[in-house]
Write an enzyme that holds these catalytic residues in place. Structure first.
Site, PDB file in Angstrom:
ATOM      1  N   ASP A 149       0.841  -1.190   0.000  1.00  0.00           N
ATOM      2  CA  ASP A 149       0.000   0.000   0.000  1.00  0.00           C
ATOM      3  C   ASP A 149       0.881   1.247   0.000  1.00  0.00           C
ATOM      4  O   ASP A 149       1.958   1.246  -0.608  1.00  0.00           O
ATOM      5  CB  ASP A 149      -0.920  -0.027   1.238  1.00  0.00           C
ATOM      6  CG  ASP A 149      -2.268   0.625   0.981  1.00  0.00           C
ATOM      7  OD1 ASP A 149      -2.293   1.869   0.865  1.00  0.00           O
ATOM      8  OD2 ASP A 149      -3.284  -0.087   0.899  1.00  0.00           O
ATOM      9  N   HIS A 182      -3.365   6.070   3.534  1.00  0.00           N
ATOM     10  CA  HIS A 182      -4.216   4.924   3.219  1.00  0.00           C
ATOM     11  C   HIS A 182      -3.703   3.631   3.840  1.00  0.00           C
ATOM     12  O   HIS A 182      -4.452   2.884   4.474  1.00  0.00           O
ATOM     13  CB  HIS A 182      -4.310   4.790   1.700  1.00  0.00           C
ATOM     14  CG  HIS A 182      -5.305   3.797   1.212  1.00  0.00           C
ATOM     15  ND1 HIS A 182      -4.959   2.499   0.884  1.00  0.00           N
ATOM     16  CD2 HIS A 182      -6.632   3.887   0.989  1.00  0.00           C
ATOM     17  CE1 HIS A 182      -6.033   1.849   0.465  1.00  0.00           C
ATOM     18  NE2 HIS A 182      -7.067   2.663   0.517  1.00  0.00           N
ATOM     19  N   SER A 381     -11.397  -0.918  -0.111  1.00  0.00           N
ATOM     20  CA  SER A 381     -10.093  -1.055   0.536  1.00  0.00           C
ATOM     21  C   SER A 381     -10.267  -1.475   1.978  1.00  0.00           C
ATOM     22  O   SER A 381      -9.546  -2.332   2.504  1.00  0.00           O
ATOM     23  CB  SER A 381      -9.342   0.286   0.513  1.00  0.00           C
ATOM     24  OG  SER A 381      -8.808   0.551  -0.742  1.00  0.00           O
TER      25      SER A 381
END
Length: 570
Positions: A149, A182, A381
């Site tokens: 990520d 994120h 996600s």
């Protein structure tokens, strides 16, 4: 001069004739090969096809396969720039002219664009049954999860969980830190253990592999290299799970997509790869879009996850699919996806201090500050991270499970989502307590109790082949893991253009019927043909629309209108 006798002359004449025929055949074959070479065109992903058709002069990043020597020969032959190596090939930077020439090289059979991957964006542990699994003593302890990520920032909830961090973007040594925000959120959902927002598997450990930049995007080739790194180091870090809360549009068949091939390598190596389905389930005006699952979630080997809106309650009876969650079947291949669904709406998890998301959306910070702040985000996600945590719990409970075993158990023990069908929710909403109790042989997992409600297992799963399904069931049966009731194993790839019958007929709620035609709700009817843009894509023939535009919404051709009938164009 001696005159030839008639027999000799005939033999000589026959020899000349045979020689002439041989020469004609030889040169015919030679010229045919030359003509074939001249007309050779390598298969290309849709993004590269579009760039060639547009006559672009900008440079493109192209993934080619071949040995080091073969790659170097291509670089020298066309003046391309070698950007980086990947397993079994390399990424080349080429101009439009070089791309055209490269595509006509007889030694090049396929070219893929190094597509930019994007992050895909809540969840109560009670609604998934995780709290009951903790009470049974399972927290994911000893199970490593590779989070590929944007990196993981220092945070109180993850302080003891991130055991290693590496950067694959070519940045500085300290660049493995999450500057977008994120990856930190995803890692917290999987294994966070501080504050009032525990992750699904608080005993698991994380290896952070940064492939996304400060803007939340990155290159497919970096994701591929990170996946191959996990394969090589899985024993060292006790890695059993890979989480991919990212992806790019489907430009080619999963059989030729290098990112999907990397996922297959990981699964073959014994790793469960959990992937986000994508957030392209509706157009800008709110109308639903099908065949919008992203890569590598379109890979059959991946455990692909759609997002559920829990309505902020632990009870499942009011759950619905999030409207943005991408639907199947997959573009090009028609693979039945997603595999399962999980909570993904308004999930509260760790916030990366000073990251782009924290700075841009300060109103979403729900508590704390600095390394103790928590932010609320939504998307597949988040749902993918929930399932990655669920897999960690299942594998701690039964370490002998293979990726196929884990996937089958999670599907069979999932429960249907009200109002949703197979191409929205897959086999259903993940039920961790049912999966773990079944995986440890304690019951036949037909039902479980969550938040005071009886939750029934769907007993449905998708399998790549009958052989794969049989092998998995035999393996589980040998461990004493069998269902009390019959299970339904569906072929993962849908065949269009012919009558589709699943068993006799499957009716799931009032929203999907599998029989001679597929009826999805009251708004979409799929029979023998589907119209995309201004051409037929699935029917007696398979054609593509002229244009694909990917941004906040998905457009095939001009527009897609889903109403009482399926329309396209203006």
């Amino acid at each position: 001069m001696t005159e030839l006798s008639r027999p000799t002359a005939r033999r000589f004449s026959g020899t000349i004739t045979a020689l002439a025929v041989f020469i004609l055949i030889f040169f015919g074959l030679l010229f045919g090969q030359v003509a074939e070479a001249a007309s050779h065109r390598a298969r290309m992903s849709k993004d590269l096809e579009a760039r060639l058709a547009a006559g672009t002069t900008d440079t493109s990043s192209v993934i080619v396969t071949g040995s080091d020597a073969e790659v170097q020969a291509l670089v020298a032959r066309y003046g391309a720039r070698l950007k980086k190596a990947v397993r079994g090939g390399a990424v080349l930077e080429v101009t439009g002219a070089q791309l055209s020439a490269l595509s006509e090289d007889p030694g090049v059979t396929h070219l893929s664009g190094d597509a930019r991957v994007e992050r895909m964006m809540a969840v109560t542990t009670e609604s998934t049954g995780a709290t009951q699994v903790w009470d049974a003593g399972f927290t994911g302890r000893g199970i490593g999860v590779a989070v590929i990520d944007s990196g993981v920032a220092p945070h109180a909830a993850l302080r003891s969980h991130v055991v290693a961090a590496f950067d694959f973007t070519g940045g500085k040594p300290d660049s493995a830190i999450d500057r977008f925000g994120h990856g930190t959120h995803v890692a917290g959902i999987i294994a966070g253990s501080d504050g009032g927002y525990s992750g699904i598997a608080p005993g698991a450990h994380i290896v952070s592999l940064r492939v996304l930049g400060a803007d939340g995007s990155g290159d497919s080739s970096d994701v591929m290299n990170a996946i191959d790194w996990v394969i090589a180091h899985k024993a060292q870090y006790r890695l059993r799970v890979i989480n991919l809360s990212l992806g790019h549009p489907v430009f080619e068949s999963y059989r030729e997509d290098p990112l999907c091939q990397a996922v297959q390598r990981a699964v073959d190596a014994g790793l469960v790869v959990v992937a986000a389905a994508g957030n392209f389930g509706k157009a800008a005006d709110g109308r639903p879009v099908v065949a919008s699952v992203i890569s590598p979630g379109n890979a059959p080997a991946a455990l692909t996850v759609g997002a559920i809106n829990t309505k902020a309650t632990a009870q499942r009876s009011d759950d619905v699919m999030a409207t943005y969650s991408s639907r199947g079947p997959t573009a090009i291949d028609g693979v039945l996806k997603p595999d399962v669904a999980a909570p993904g709406n308004k999930i509260v998890a760790p916030s990366a201090p000073g990251s782009y998301l924290a700075r841009t959306y300060p109103e979403r910070i729900v508590s704390g500050q600095g390394t103790g702040a928590y932010i609320e985000l939504s998307g597949t996600s988040m749902a993918s991270a929930v399932v990655a945590g669920a897999v960690a719990l299942l594998l701690e409970a039964n370490p002998s499970l293979t990726p196929s075993d884990a996937k089958l158990i999670l599907q069979l023990t999932s429960s249907r989502v009200p109002g949703a069908g197979l191409i929205e929710a897959g086999a259903g909403s993940v039920n961790v307590v049912a999966a773990v109790t079944f995986g440890t042989g304690h019951n036949k997992a037909s039902q479980a109790l969550i938040a005071g409600e009886a939750v029934f297992s769907s007993r449905i799963a998708f399998t790549p082949s009958a052989e794969d399904a049989y092998g998995t069931l035999v393996r589980l049966s040998a461990q004493g893991l069998t269902f009390a009731d019959n299970v339904m194993l569906l072929p993962q790839t849908i065949v269009w253009g012919e009558t589709i019958v699943w068993g006799e007929t499957i009716v799931w709620g009032e929203t999907i019927v599998w029989g001679e035609t597929i009826v999805w709700g009251e708004t979409i009817v799929w029979g023998e043909t589907i119209v995309w843009g201004d051409t037929i894509v699935w029917g007696e023939t398979a054609l593509r629309s002229d244009t694909i535009v990917w941004s906040e919404t998905i457009v095939w051709g001009e527009t897609i209108v889903w109403g009482e009938t399926l329309t396209a164009g203006d």
